[in-house]
Design an enzyme around this catalytic site. Structure first.
Site: not given
Length: 506
Positions: A240-242, A296, A317, A468
């Site tokens: 994950s890049l979050s 989700k 989300n 994206g």
């Protein structure tokens, strides 16, 4: 601020390599763990050890010589371990196992860390184990075990609370992706230290976070008991890049919060045992969550409120937690439509081909429908395409060879398929440049630092594009606004993601 320390673990096959790593670690570590058990099968004589210790500077060391069954790098007998510790020069800390402490205490009284590693899972009676290790007389107790799901980390938080009450120093760690966040916020809850490798790929135990990320991304030393904890819920979650988007945002905005990855397999158990105020077993000061696959939709029954937009899309989300009330949002639709409107302009009447019929496609179709576009959903599974189209009142078609000249019939193509993602589909594109000719715009939802295959083909055809990354940052900015009621620092968020993606490409 907290008193926890960052301990960089260094491991190498030769003394020369080990010394080089120690030199590199000295500039960033509070403590250096020197893994002598990683050295190749050579006699670890007093001369070899003395030569390594000659390079010791001011940074304290934890000397470790761990047997294989406890996660060490070699098989060794009790006598070999005793010989090593007798020959090893002095270091500020020595990490040893329970069985050797009585032997060592006859010789000298160092600062001892008594450690126990369980790679099979959570120890059956972790409290009894804790009491036994404390009973050895060691100065610090370390308990590390493998965690398969996030609820396996609950014993870590209980041990930290107990040790604080009893005024004991402790290093409890849940190993693996499910326990990674214990290494990030553990020191804020009283852990004596957190272990880290110098570089990715240099981990000496599963789930370690690099020293660079602990300092620059998570800012672990600035966290305290009252730091708000946010995280992305998913399975898998390691890529994950979050965290690289939201942590820079919190820092830029001066907000005392940290964002971590949360490996959740059983969403119901997680919500019951760690989130809901009336049933949770630990309180980690959760402020909200980002939600990704596969939760989700499955998270929705566990929320108090679901916004009309999220209800219509059929997926959540984003979760906000305020005064114990859990509210579910969907920011994917916003994240998709905002950059598209900025770059393409008014969408009313535009003919849009949406490829894919999964969760991302649902948010895309919802957003496009509200802009009065003419939508057709394409999917390899005709039933999925027809079901989604019927739900939103739009057109549908199966992906066939007849779709190959898409450009003559549509203005915009949205690729919500896995094509272009890392893995076996990484180099595949829906269409070639010739087949795209006639389109005005291509939007690929795959997040990458470089162009995806379909973006490359679109550019060859002279077509405007979006990737994206823009959607990721836009939806993340909306999440940040929901959680903090403050203006999101877009540049910091985008820079954080780009920096991470470029690092992964090295």
């Amino acid at each position: 601020m907290n008193q926890g320390k960052i301990c960089i673990s260094v491991s190498a096959k030769t003394p020369v390599e080990l010394i080089e790593q120690i030199r590199r670690a000295e500039s960033v570590a509070d403590i250096i763990e020197v893994r002598f058990d990683s050295l190749a099968e050579i006699p670890l004589s007093g001369e070899v050890l003395s030569n390594i210790f000659k390079h010791k500077a001011k940074t304290p060391w934890i000397a470790t010589f761990r047997p294989h069954e406890q996660g060490g790098g070699r098989e060794m007998t009790l006598k070999e371990r005793e010989s090593f510790w007798t020959a090893a020069p002095g270091s500020e800390f020595r990490d040893v196992e329970e069985d050797i402490i009585p032997i060592l205490m006859k010789v000298w009284q160092p600062t001892l860390i008594c450690s126990q590693h369980d790679f099979a899972g959570v120890p059956v009676d972790i409290d009894a184990l804790y009491e036994r290790l404390v009973g050895t007389g060691a100065d610090i107790v370390k308990i590390a075990y493998a965690a398969a799901d996030i609820t396996d980390t609950i014993p870590v938080w209980r041990l930290l609370k107990r040790a604080k009450t009893e005024n004991k120093r402790i290093i409890p760690i849940a190993m693996g992706d499910a326990g990674k966040f214990t290494r990030i916020i553990g020191t804020a809850r009283g852990a004596f230290l957190t272990y880290a490798p110098l570089d990715e790929g240099g981990e000496t135990a599963p789930g370690q976070v690099t020293a660079r990320d602990l300092v620059d991304v998570y800012r672990v030393k600035e966290r305290g008991e009252h730091t708000a904890v946010f995280g992305v819920i998913g399975d898998p979650i390691s890529q994950s890049l979050s965290p690289y988007m939201h942590n820079p945002a919190f820092t830029a905005s001066g907000i005392d919060a940290v964002f971590v990855s949360l490996l959740v397999k059983d969403i119901g158990e997680f919500m019951r045992r760690m989130v809901r105020a009336e049933t949770r077993e630990v309180d980690l000061n959760f402020g909200g969550f980002s939600v990704t696959m596969p939760h989700k939709q499955s998270i929705m029954p566990f929320l108090d409120v679901v916004t009309p937009m999220a209800e219509a899309i059929g997926a959540v989300n984003t979760v906000e937690i305020e005064d114990g009330v859990l509210t579910g949002y969907n920011t994917d639709a916003y994240g998709f439509i905002t950059p598209l409107l900025e770059k393409f302009g008014a969408l009313e009447g535009a003919r849009v081909a949406v490829f894919g019929a999964g969760g991302a496609a649902r948010a895309v179709v919802y957003a496009l429908k509200h802009e009065s576009t003419d939508i057709t959903i394409f999917a390899r599974d005709a039933k999925k395409a027809n079901d989604l189209a019927a739900e939103f009142g739009v057109g549908a078609a199966a992906i066939t060879n007849k779709n190959l000249r898409i450009g003559g019939s549509f203005d915009i193509l949205v690729d919500a398929t896995p094509l272009g993602m890392e893995g076996p589909l990484e180099n595949k594109a829906l269409f070639t440049a010739d087949e795209l000719d006639g389109l005005k715009f291509v939007f690929d939802l795959v997040t990458k630092p470089a162009d995806t295959p379909i973006i490359r083909e679109a550019k060859l055809a002279g077509i405007s594009t979006l990737g994206g990354l823009e959607m990721l940052v836009a939806q993340g900015a909306r999440q940040f606004q929901i959680w903090t009621a403050t203006k999101p620092p877009l540049e910091a968020m985008k820079a954080g993601v780009l920096d991470r993606m470029k690092h992964l490409q090295k």
